[in-house]
Design an enzyme around this catalytic site. Structure first.
Site, PDB file in Angstrom:
ATOM      1  N   ASP A 131      -6.616   6.363   3.949  1.00 44.58           N
ATOM      2  CA  ASP A 131      -7.542   5.615   5.318  1.00 44.58           C
ATOM      3  C   ASP A 131      -7.064   6.802   6.884  1.00 44.58           C
ATOM      4  O   ASP A 131      -6.230   7.072   7.810  1.00 44.58           O
ATOM      5  CB  ASP A 131      -6.613   4.567   5.786  1.00 44.58           C
ATOM      6  CG  ASP A 131      -6.786   3.694   5.109  1.00 44.58           C
ATOM      7  OD1 ASP A 131      -7.678   3.209   4.021  1.00 44.58           O
ATOM      8  OD2 ASP A 131      -6.196   2.685   5.356  1.00 44.58           O
ATOM      9  N   ASP A 152     -10.592   2.431   5.320  1.00 39.22           N
ATOM     10  CA  ASP A 152     -10.827   0.835   4.995  1.00 39.22           C
ATOM     11  C   ASP A 152     -11.803   0.644   5.463  1.00 39.22           C
ATOM     12  O   ASP A 152     -12.676   1.204   6.199  1.00 39.22           O
ATOM     13  CB  ASP A 152      -9.553   0.882   6.776  1.00 39.22           C
ATOM     14  CG  ASP A 152      -9.533  -0.515   7.265  1.00 39.22           C
ATOM     15  OD1 ASP A 152      -8.908  -1.375   6.109  1.00 39.22           O
ATOM     16  OD2 ASP A 152      -9.593  -0.885   8.342  1.00 39.22           O
ATOM     17  N   HIS A 160     -14.981  -2.022   6.317  1.00 41.70           N
ATOM     18  CA  HIS A 160     -15.303  -3.258   6.846  1.00 41.70           C
ATOM     19  C   HIS A 160     -16.124  -3.691   7.082  1.00 41.70           C
ATOM     20  O   HIS A 160     -16.763  -2.400   8.084  1.00 41.70           O
ATOM     21  CB  HIS A 160     -13.828  -3.202   8.379  1.00 41.70           C
ATOM     22  CG  HIS A 160     -12.918  -3.431   8.424  1.00 41.70           C
ATOM     23  ND1 HIS A 160     -12.325  -4.467   7.218  1.00 41.70           N
ATOM     24  CD2 HIS A 160     -12.395  -3.123   8.976  1.00 41.70           C
ATOM     25  CE1 HIS A 160     -10.622  -3.760   7.604  1.00 41.70           C
ATOM     26  NE2 HIS A 160     -10.595  -3.572   8.546  1.00 41.70           N
ATOM     27  N   SER A 184     -10.957  -9.315  10.754  1.00 38.71           N
ATOM     28  CA  SER A 184      -9.930  -8.691  11.412  1.00 38.71           C
ATOM     29  C   SER A 184     -10.110  -7.929  13.474  1.00 38.71           C
ATOM     30  O   SER A 184      -9.205  -7.360  13.553  1.00 38.71           O
ATOM     31  CB  SER A 184      -8.990  -6.958  10.816  1.00 38.71           C
ATOM     32  OG  SER A 184     -10.103  -6.144  10.864  1.00 38.71           O
ATOM     33  N   HIS A 212     -13.242  -1.372  14.094  1.00 40.26           N
ATOM     34  CA  HIS A 212     -12.585   0.101  13.200  1.00 40.26           C
ATOM     35  C   HIS A 212     -13.596   0.192  11.915  1.00 40.26           C
ATOM     36  O   HIS A 212     -13.524  -1.078  11.286  1.00 40.26           O
ATOM     37  CB  HIS A 212     -11.220   0.318  13.194  1.00 40.26           C
ATOM     38  CG  HIS A 212     -10.721  -0.614  12.508  1.00 40.26           C
ATOM     39  ND1 HIS A 212      -9.927  -1.768  12.900  1.00 40.26           N
ATOM     40  CD2 HIS A 212      -9.826  -0.591  11.361  1.00 40.26           C
ATOM     41  CE1 HIS A 212      -9.946  -2.709  12.225  1.00 40.26           C
ATOM     42  NE2 HIS A 212      -9.471  -1.963  11.200  1.00 40.26           N
ATOM     43  N   LYS A 224     -11.150  -0.250   0.799  1.00 43.74           N
ATOM     44  CA  LYS A 224     -10.884  -2.082   0.658  1.00 43.74           C
ATOM     45  C   LYS A 224     -10.694  -2.839   2.597  1.00 43.74           C
ATOM     46  O   LYS A 224     -11.676  -2.177   2.789  1.00 43.74           O
ATOM     47  CB  LYS A 224      -9.429  -1.331   1.354  1.00 43.74           C
ATOM     48  CG  LYS A 224      -8.836  -0.937   1.955  1.00 43.74           C
ATOM     49  CD  LYS A 224      -7.215  -0.501   1.680  1.00 43.74           C
ATOM     50  CE  LYS A 224      -6.204   0.453   2.793  1.00 43.74           C
ATOM     51  NZ  LYS A 224      -6.866  -0.865   4.181  1.00 43.74           N
ATOM     52  N   GLU A 250      -8.474 -10.305   5.278  1.00 43.70           N
ATOM     53  CA  GLU A 250      -7.985  -8.666   5.537  1.00 43.70           C
ATOM     54  C   GLU A 250      -6.631  -8.919   4.568  1.00 43.70           C
ATOM     55  O   GLU A 250      -6.534  -8.893   3.941  1.00 43.70           O
ATOM     56  CB  GLU A 250      -6.759  -9.115   7.363  1.00 43.70           C
ATOM     57  CG  GLU A 250      -5.957  -8.030   7.594  1.00 43.70           C
ATOM     58  CD  GLU A 250      -6.728  -7.160   8.175  1.00 43.70           C
ATOM     59  OE1 GLU A 250      -7.463  -6.460   6.920  1.00 43.70           O
ATOM     60  OE2 GLU A 250      -6.599  -6.608   9.362  1.00 43.70           O
ATOM     61  N   ALA A 290      -1.680   3.665   7.832  1.00 48.64           N
ATOM     62  CA  ALA A 290      -0.748   3.831   8.963  1.00 48.64           C
ATOM     63  C   ALA A 290       0.018   3.303   8.388  1.00 48.64           C
ATOM     64  O   ALA A 290       0.150   2.313   7.535  1.00 48.64           O
ATOM     65  CB  ALA A 290      -1.282   2.862   9.793  1.00 48.64           C
ATOM     66  N   CYS A 326      -1.403  -0.325   5.929  1.00 45.25           N
ATOM     67  CA  CYS A 326      -1.553   0.080   4.979  1.00 45.25           C
ATOM     68  C   CYS A 326      -0.982   1.093   3.532  1.00 45.25           C
ATOM     69  O   CYS A 326      -0.663   0.472   2.828  1.00 45.25           O
ATOM     70  CB  CYS A 326      -3.237   1.032   5.038  1.00 45.25           C
ATOM     71  SG  CYS A 326      -3.626   1.325   3.724  1.00 45.25           S
TER      72      CYS A 326
HETATM   73  C1  VGL Z   1      -4.555  -0.684   9.345  1.00 42.89           C
HETATM   74  C2  VGL Z   1      -5.045  -1.828  10.984  1.00 42.89           C
HETATM   75  C3  VGL Z   1      -5.951  -2.467  10.503  1.00 42.89           C
HETATM   76  C4  VGL Z   1      -4.196   0.168   7.607  1.00 42.89           C
HETATM   77  C5  VGL Z   1      -6.206  -1.148   8.691  1.00 42.89           C
HETATM   78  O1  VGL Z   1      -4.997   0.213   6.751  1.00 42.89           O
HETATM   79  O2  VGL Z   1      -3.994   0.631   7.832  1.00 42.89           O
HETATM   80  N1  VGL Z   1      -3.748  -1.150  10.035  1.00 42.89           N
HETATM   81  N2  VGL Z   1      -7.065  -1.957  10.190  1.00 42.89           N
HETATM   82 ZN    ZN Z   2      -8.862  -2.443   9.249  1.00 39.00          ZN
END
Ligand code: VGL
Ligand code: ZN
Length: 207
Positions: free
Chosen positions: A28, A70, A72, A78, A89, A114, A121, A149, A153
């Site tokens: 990510d 990520d 979406h 989320s 995001h 993903k 989520e 993060a 993730c």
């Molecule tokens: C994530 C916050 C929101 C991640 C994804 O993949 O770390 N963190 N969406």
């Molecule tokens: Zn996300």
């Protein structure tokens, strides 16, 4: 990487070295998770030069490189506007969803998207994706993990990988976390270690 020399100082237990049965996971590294993005992780972009080095090195070793994103759909559960915890995001097709422009992936990098189901989520790159299947096809049994993060993730992907029986090496100098509550990243690191993930830095690898 040359022959396996053990560098005296801190060879407590041996750090596994990448081989043809390894995969490098780049997690990510997208605009929205870097400073300037809607969910900018402090220092998220600071790991990119090292991630690029890992990509070059691993690719040269014949290691498979896999980049997750990520991804979406608009209106994902989320997002705060839908009652979720996060600002909008990494929307599919948006600037924020694109890989950071400084990230240099190798030719043949496999992209795994993903959290594409609007109602679910999914922090783990294994959840609802073909990642496990791809890894099995490649014959990969060991994952080296970088990216963002640490407390979401990276954590969830690493814990799933351990549950699925993969050996995991977290490249700790190439991960960054959100730490919404201070201590989240430390906790995630403890959990990953407890699950059997090994932590290594560039100097532990025969780059
Ligand atoms: C994530 C916050 C929101 C991640 C994804 O993949 O770390 N963190 N969406
Ligand atoms: Zn996300």
């Amino acid at each position: 990487m040359k022959s396996a020399k053990t560098s005296g100082a801190k060879a407590k237990h041996k750090i596994p070295q990448p081989d043809s049965k390894s995969a490098l996971l780049v997690t990510d590294i997208q605009n929205d998770f870097c400073p300037g993005g809607s969910l900018g992780v402090p220092g998220g972009d600071a790991i990119i030069p090292l991630v690029n080095e890992y990509v070059r090195f691993f690719h040269r070793q014949g290691v498979h490189v896999i980049a997750t994103r990520d991804w979406h759909p608009p209106g994902h559960c989320s997002f705060k506007e839908q009652g979720g915890p996060w600002p909008v995001h990494c929307v599919q097709g948006s600037w924020g969803g694109q890989f950071h422009p400084n990230l240099v992936l190798s030719p043949g990098t496999i992209i795994i998207s993903k959290a594409t189901d609007p109602k679910r989520e999914a922090y783990s790159a294994f959840e609802g994706t073909p990642l496990e299947e791809r890894l099995r096809e490649l014959g990969a049994d060991m994952l080296f993990v970088t990216g963002i993060a640490t407390d979401y993730c990276v954590r969830n992907t690493v814990l799933d990988a351990r549950k699925l029986g993969f050996r995991v090496v977290v490249l700790e100098d190439a991960i960054r976390g959100i730490d919404a509550t201070p201590g989240d990243c430390d906790k995630a690191i403890r959990e990953m270690r407890a699950a059997g993930a090994i932590f290594a830095k560039a100097r532990d690898l025969h780059l």
